[in-house]
Design an enzyme around this catalytic site. Structure first.
Site, short mmCIF file in Angstrom:
data_model
loop_
_atom_site.label_atom_id
_atom_site.label_comp_id
_atom_site.label_asym_id
_atom_site.label_seq_id
_atom_site.Cartn_x
_atom_site.Cartn_y
_atom_site.Cartn_z
N LYS A 60 0.84 -1.19 0.00
CA LYS A 60 0.00 0.00 0.00
C LYS A 60 0.88 1.25 0.00
O LYS A 60 1.81 1.36 0.79
CB LYS A 60 -0.93 0.01 1.21
CG LYS A 60 -2.04 1.04 1.11
CD LYS A 60 -3.09 0.81 2.19
CE LYS A 60 -4.21 1.81 2.09
NZ LYS A 60 -5.00 1.68 0.87
N GLU A 143 -18.80 -5.82 9.18
CA GLU A 143 -19.91 -5.03 9.72
C GLU A 143 -21.03 -5.89 10.29
O GLU A 143 -21.64 -5.54 11.31
CB GLU A 143 -20.47 -4.11 8.62
CG GLU A 143 -19.55 -2.96 8.24
CD GLU A 143 -18.45 -3.34 7.27
OE1 GLU A 143 -17.62 -2.48 6.94
OE2 GLU A 143 -18.41 -4.52 6.84
N ARG A 171 -24.32 -3.37 5.12
CA ARG A 171 -23.87 -4.77 5.16
C ARG A 171 -24.43 -5.51 6.36
O ARG A 171 -24.52 -6.74 6.37
CB ARG A 171 -22.34 -4.81 5.18
CG ARG A 171 -21.69 -4.18 3.96
CD ARG A 171 -20.20 -4.03 4.15
NE ARG A 171 -19.57 -3.38 3.00
CZ ARG A 171 -18.33 -2.91 2.98
NH1 ARG A 171 -17.57 -3.01 4.07
NH2 ARG A 171 -17.84 -2.33 1.91
#
Length: 409
Positions: A60, A143, A171
Site C-alpha cells: 500500500k 460489519e 452490510r
C-alpha cells in the site's frame, strides 16, 4: 519442537490447494507491482474456462515512502490547498465532535463500550481507544459481526455504541433487524458520513440509511443540525433504554453551531423561526445538516418574496412528532428537505404519518437524493447537480407557490 514441526508440516495447506478445493483455479501469489506478470496473469484468466482466483501481493502506498510507512494515514489523499490563497479557519468536524463527546460520556458511564469495523481513525476513535482500551473493539471489516457482537454485549449488560459509516451499515442490515431490533436490545448506532460525502463517490455516499432504517420496528432515528446537537443527542441516547441511530454528515459543523440550543426530548422537534405563523405560506421540515441552510432559505423567502415561512428542525425522524400536525395541516405548502434517498426516505415517512389529513399531494414538495447513484465531486457540486442548493430549492418553492395562486384564481 518436534511436535510443533510435525503440526506445521501436517497443517501447512497451500493457498492454491485451499481455493482449488472450492473449485477455483488458483494462480499466484503474483507480484502486483510487476505489470508484465500481472498482464500475463490477466490474459490467462480471460481465456480460462471456469472460475479462477488471481492472488496478487501489493504494498500500500508503493513508490511513496511516507505512504508505505503510514498506510492508514494515506488510505485516502485529499487534494492540496492552494498556497497562494489564505487558509480559512477550520471548525470542528462532526466526527471530532463524536470522538470527544463519547470520551466524556465513557468517563461518567462505565457501561459504555464502543465497536468499530476497522474505522478507528475515520470514526474519530483514536483517543477513545487510548483512554479506554478494554472498552473498545475493532472487529475488522466485518460489519455484520460488529452488529451481532454489539447485540451480544447488550445482552451482557453493557451499553454498546456502534461507530460505523452509513454506507457500511448496509452490510449489517439483516443483523440490525434480527439480532438487535427484534430482540429490543438497547444500543446506539453512530452513523458517520451520512448524506453526500463528496470525492469518495457512490460507494461512500450515505444516502440509503433513512430508507433502510425507517422500515424497522423499534428503531429510533435522529439527525442533529450541528455538532452541539450531536453531542446532546449522544449524551441523551446513551442514557435511554432504546435502539437509537444518530446520523451525521462528513465535514465541518456549520458556522451557526451552538446557536438555538434546546434540551433533547424524545420524539420532539424544534421550531427554528421566531414568531412563526400557525398559518404560514411555507412550512419547511428540515432534517440534519439541512436545518441551518433552511433558516437562511426562510429569511430569503420572506425578504425577497414575501412568503411567510416556518422552519422545523425535525431532530427525530422516527418517531414522527405529531405536534407538527396542525402546522402541516394549515400550511399552504409543506417542504421536506433531506440528504437521503428520495424513495422511502423522510418525505415518504412523514407523508404516510399524515395520510389521515387528506392534504393534497400538490401541497407537498420533496427535496432529496434522486433515484440514481451519485458520482464523485464536492458536496456543493453534487448538490447543484441534483437541485439541492438552497437557491435552487428557493426557486422551486417560489414557482410552486405562484402556480398555486394562479390555479386558485
Amino acid at each position: 519442537k518436534t511436535v510443533e514441526h510435525m503440526r506445521s508440516t501436517l497443517l501447512d495447506v497451500k493457498a492454491g490447494v485451499l481455493f482449488e478445493e472450492f473449485g477455483f483455479k488458483y494462480l499466484g501469489p503474483i507480484d502486483g507491482h510487476n505489470l508484465t506478470a500481472v498482464m500475463a496473469a490477466l490474459r490467462y484468466a480471460k481465456t480460462y474456462d471456469g472460475p479462477i482466483m488471481l492472488h496478487m501481493n501489493t504494498t500500500k502506498g508503493k513508490g511513496m515512502s511516507v505512504a508505505e510507512k503510514n498506510p492508514v494515514k494515506y488510505h485516502g489523499v485529499s487534494k492540496q490547498a492552494d498556497p497562494s490563497k489564505p487558509t480559512p479557519k477550520k471548525r470542528p468536524t462532526y466526527t471530532q465532535c463524536f470522538g470527544s463527546e463519547i470520551i466524556n460520556i465513557a468517563k461518567e458511564n462505565e457501561a459504555i463500550h464502543v465497536i468499530t469495523p476497522a474505522m478507528r481513525e475515520g470514526s474519530g476513535l483514536v483517543e477513545y481507544e487510548q483512554q479506554f482500551p478494554t472498552r473498545y473493539y475493532d472487529v475488522g471489516i466485518a460489519e455484520e459481526h460488529a452488529v451481532t457482537f454489539a447485540a451480544g454485549l447488550a445482552r451482557g449488560g453493557v451499553k454498546p455504541v456502534v461507530a460505523i459509516y452509513s454506507t457500511f451499515l448496509q452490510r449489517g442490515f439483516d443483523q440490525v433487524i434480527h439480532d438487535v431490533c427484534l430482540q429490543k436490545l438497547s444500543m446506539v448506532f453512530a452513523l458517520d458520513r451520512a448524506g453526500l460525502v463528496g470525492a469518495d463517490g457512490p460507494t461512500h455516499h450515505g444516502v440509503f440509511d433513512y430508507s433502510y432504517l425507517l422500515l424497522i420496528p423499534n428503531m429510533v432515528i435522529c439527525a442533529p443540525k450541528d455538532g452541539t446537537e450531536l453531542k446532546q443527542m449522544l449524551k441523551w441516547a446513551t442514557n435511554e433504554d432504546k435502539i437509537i441511530s444518530i446520523r451525521y454528515p462528513r465535514g465541518e459543523v456549520p458556522a451557526e453551531d451552538g446557536q438555538q440550543i434546546e434540551p433533547i426530548a424524545f420524539g420532539k422537534s424544534q421550531i427554528m423561526t421566531p414568531n412563526h405563523s400557525p398559518n404560514c405560506d411555507c412550512l419547511i421540515l428540515a432534517a440534519g445538516n439541512f436545518v441551518w441552510p433552511s433558516v437562511e432559505l426562510a429569511n430569503s423567502l420572506e425578504t425577497n418574496h414575501n412568503i411567510t415561512t416556518t422552519v422545523v428542525n425535525l431532530r427525530f425522524i422516527k418517531p414522527f412528532d405529531e405536534t407538527l400536525i396542525p402546522l402541516i395541516n394549515n400550511a399552504q405548502r409543506v417542504v421536506v428537505i433531506e440528504d437521503g434517498s428520495q424513495i422511502g426516505g423522510v418525505y415518504h415517512y412523514i407523508l404516510n404519518q399524515c395520510r389521515h389529513l387528506n392534504k393534497p399531494l400538490n401541497e407537498w414538495l420533496s427535496f432529496a437524493i434522486p433515484d440514481r447513484f451519485i458520482d464523485h465531486g464536492s458536496v456543493t457540486e453534487l448538490q447543484q447537480e441534483i437541485n439541492l442548493l438552497p437557491k435552487q430549492i428557493e426557486s422551486t418553492i417560489v414557482t410552486h407557490l405562484n402556480s398555486n395562486k394562479v390555479s386558485s384564481t
